[in-house]
Design a protein around this motif. Structure first.
Motif, PDB file in Angstrom:
ATOM      1  N   ASP A  50       0.822  -1.211   0.000  1.00  0.00           N
ATOM      2  CA  ASP A  50       0.000   0.000   0.000  1.00  0.00           C
ATOM      3  C   ASP A  50       0.853   1.258   0.000  1.00  0.00           C
ATOM      4  O   ASP A  50       0.342   2.366  -0.167  1.00  0.00           O
ATOM      5  N   GLY A  51       2.163   1.079   0.227  1.00  0.00           N
ATOM      6  CA  GLY A  51       3.056   2.221   0.243  1.00  0.00           C
ATOM      7  C   GLY A  51       3.754   2.393  -1.076  1.00  0.00           C
ATOM      8  O   GLY A  51       3.131   2.425  -2.135  1.00  0.00           O
ATOM      9  N   HIS A  52       5.081   2.502  -1.026  1.00  0.00           N
ATOM     10  CA  HIS A  52       5.856   2.632  -2.250  1.00  0.00           C
ATOM     11  C   HIS A  52       6.753   1.409  -2.405  1.00  0.00           C
ATOM     12  O   HIS A  52       7.034   0.697  -1.429  1.00  0.00           O
ATOM     13  N   PRO A  53       7.222   1.133  -3.604  1.00  0.00           N
ATOM     14  CA  PRO A  53       8.075  -0.040  -3.814  1.00  0.00           C
ATOM     15  C   PRO A  53       9.415   0.130  -3.117  1.00  0.00           C
ATOM     16  O   PRO A  53       9.919   1.238  -2.954  1.00  0.00           O
ATOM     17  N   THR A  54       9.996  -1.004  -2.728  1.00  0.00           N
ATOM     18  CA  THR A  54      11.244  -0.962  -1.955  1.00  0.00           C
ATOM     19  C   THR A  54      12.420  -1.592  -2.697  1.00  0.00           C
ATOM     20  O   THR A  54      13.504  -1.695  -2.125  1.00  0.00           O
ATOM     21  N   GLY A  55      12.213  -2.037  -3.930  1.00  0.00           N
ATOM     22  CA  GLY A  55      13.298  -2.632  -4.699  1.00  0.00           C
ATOM     23  C   GLY A  55      14.438  -1.647  -4.899  1.00  0.00           C
ATOM     24  O   GLY A  55      14.202  -0.493  -5.280  1.00  0.00           O
ATOM     25  N   ASP A  56      15.669  -2.090  -4.652  1.00  0.00           N
ATOM     26  CA  ASP A  56      16.821  -1.182  -4.728  1.00  0.00           C
ATOM     27  C   ASP A  56      17.523  -1.311  -6.072  1.00  0.00           C
ATOM     28  O   ASP A  56      18.738  -1.496  -6.149  1.00  0.00           O
ATOM     29  N   PHE A  57      16.733  -1.247  -7.136  1.00  0.00           N
ATOM     30  CA  PHE A  57      17.275  -1.286  -8.488  1.00  0.00           C
ATOM     31  C   PHE A  57      16.335  -0.487  -9.377  1.00  0.00           C
ATOM     32  O   PHE A  57      15.215  -0.151  -8.985  1.00  0.00           O
ATOM     33  N   ASP A  58      16.795  -0.165 -10.571  1.00  0.00           N
ATOM     34  CA  ASP A  58      15.984   0.640 -11.479  1.00  0.00           C
ATOM     35  C   ASP A  58      14.855  -0.194 -12.081  1.00  0.00           C
ATOM     36  O   ASP A  58      15.052  -1.351 -12.443  1.00  0.00           O
ATOM     37  N   PHE A  59      13.688   0.386 -12.196  1.00  0.00           N
ATOM     38  CA  PHE A  59      12.586  -0.243 -12.911  1.00  0.00           C
ATOM     39  C   PHE A  59      11.708   0.855 -13.492  1.00  0.00           C
ATOM     40  O   PHE A  59      11.702   1.990 -13.008  1.00  0.00           O
ATOM     41  N   VAL A  60      10.974   0.507 -14.539  1.00  0.00           N
ATOM     42  CA  VAL A  60      10.155   1.506 -15.229  1.00  0.00           C
ATOM     43  C   VAL A  60       8.665   1.222 -15.096  1.00  0.00           C
ATOM     44  O   VAL A  60       7.840   2.079 -15.398  1.00  0.00           O
ATOM     45  N   MET A  61       8.321   0.019 -14.626  1.00  0.00           N
ATOM     46  CA  MET A  61       6.919  -0.323 -14.430  1.00  0.00           C
ATOM     47  C   MET A  61       6.793  -1.102 -13.127  1.00  0.00           C
ATOM     48  O   MET A  61       7.663  -1.928 -12.808  1.00  0.00           O
ATOM     49  N   TRP A  62       5.717  -0.842 -12.396  1.00  0.00           N
ATOM     50  CA  TRP A  62       5.515  -1.461 -11.085  1.00  0.00           C
ATOM     51  C   TRP A  62       4.138  -2.112 -11.040  1.00  0.00           C
ATOM     52  O   TRP A  62       3.125  -1.455 -11.259  1.00  0.00           O
ATOM     53  N   GLN A  63       4.121  -3.405 -10.762  1.00  0.00           N
ATOM     54  CA  GLN A  63       2.882  -4.149 -10.518  1.00  0.00           C
ATOM     55  C   GLN A  63       2.650  -4.102  -9.010  1.00  0.00           C
ATOM     56  O   GLN A  63       3.374  -4.736  -8.245  1.00  0.00           O
ATOM     57  N   TYR A  64       1.638  -3.338  -8.571  1.00  0.00           N
ATOM     58  CA  TYR A  64       1.513  -3.043  -7.151  1.00  0.00           C
ATOM     59  C   TYR A  64       0.404  -3.799  -6.436  1.00  0.00           C
ATOM     60  O   TYR A  64       0.313  -3.747  -5.204  1.00  0.00           O
ATOM     61  N   THR A  65      -0.449  -4.505  -7.171  1.00  0.00           N
ATOM     62  CA  THR A  65      -1.461  -5.331  -6.524  1.00  0.00           C
ATOM     63  C   THR A  65      -1.953  -6.393  -7.500  1.00  0.00           C
ATOM     64  O   THR A  65      -1.916  -6.189  -8.720  1.00  0.00           O
ATOM     65  N   ASN A  66      -2.404  -7.509  -6.943  1.00  0.00           N
ATOM     66  CA  ASN A  66      -3.059  -8.531  -7.754  1.00  0.00           C
ATOM     67  C   ASN A  66      -4.543  -8.614  -7.422  1.00  0.00           C
ATOM     68  O   ASN A  66      -5.217  -9.569  -7.780  1.00  0.00           O
ATOM     69  N   LYS A  67      -5.036  -7.589  -6.752  1.00  0.00           N
ATOM     70  CA  LYS A  67      -6.436  -7.566  -6.331  1.00  0.00           C
ATOM     71  C   LYS A  67      -7.152  -6.335  -6.856  1.00  0.00           C
ATOM     72  O   LYS A  67      -8.079  -5.811  -6.220  1.00  0.00           O
TER      73      LYS A  67
END
Length: 228
Positions: free
Chosen positions: A186-203
């Motif tokens: 529910d917050g922000h992503p925590t991955g410590d690498f570059d990404f351009v798209m974020w899948q934030y829920t499966n619901k």
């Protein structure tokens, strides 16, 4: 490279702002799990792009399969004017199989009008017999490289998909491809690498889809291609 102070949740959908203006895009990813989709309703509910599963390799016997709803989803998305990319669930155990998967995908998407990336999705499976579960990081990296190189030779943009665990199994930094990152929070992503798209829920809930659906925020789309 993102300032997560600029990320907002608006009615369950993540948006990214610059100078108070939304600069991100709302997307979904779908497969046969979503069944029949009313793509006009999807479009009218504010979905700006879709990632459609085109196929998969069996995780025990290794056969290649077309997603049961791939052609139906391509026709529906195209008719509704929803631009799309595709993803393939890989279980390749070596570079030859990865190139075979790429050829399989290229044949499927030829002439379909793909604008968004062709994605290499390699995940371990729960079954202890999973044929690709115990590959080394070097082998997984070589497989991703072989798949993506063949896709790019055909003129398409490529991308790698995974959560932190999936992506840590290969040498992502050595590959240099864009990343579609999965982390449900529910917050922000925590991955410590570059990404351009974020899948934030499966619901997620989207009009025209009778089940939960994965929701995505696209943060960078300068690579979107003219329709083929």
């Amino acid at each position: 490279q993102w300032n997560w102070d600029n990320l907002e949740n608006r009615d369950g959908r993540m948006v990214y702002l610059e100078n108070g203006e939304v600069v991100s895009s709302v997307g979904i990813d779908v497969s046969s799990l979503q069944g029949e989709i009313d793509w006009s309703a999807v479009r009218d509910d504010g979905v700006e792009f879709a990632m459609i599963r085109c196929g998969r390799r069996g995780y025990t016997e290794g056969a290649l399969y077309v997603d049961d709803t791939f052609h139906q989803n391509v026709t529906g998305a195209t008719g509704a004017g929803v631009p799309f990319g595709v993803y393939f669930f890989s279980q390749a155990v070596n570079e030859d199989e990865a190139r075979e998967e790429a050829e399989f995908v290229l044949e499927l998407i030829n002439g379909t009008g793909v604008k968004y990336p062709v994605v290499f999705d390699q995940e371990p499976v729960d079954d202890s017999q999973g044929r690709a579960n115990n590959l080394s990081a070097d082998q997984l990296t070589k497989n991703a490289q072989a798949f993506c190189e063949r896709i790019e030779q055909a003129g398409y943009q490529t991308m790698l998909y995974g959560n932190q665990h999936d992506l840590s199994r290969m040498n992502v930094h050595d590959l240099g491809y864009d990343v579609w990152y999965a982390e449900y929070t529910d917050g922000h992503p925590t991955g410590d690498f570059d990404f351009v798209m974020w899948q934030y829920t499966n619901k997620g809930s989207v009009a025209g889809i009778g089940s939960n659906v994965d929701m995505n925020i696209l943060l960078e789309n300068s690579w979107v291609h003219p329709q083929r």
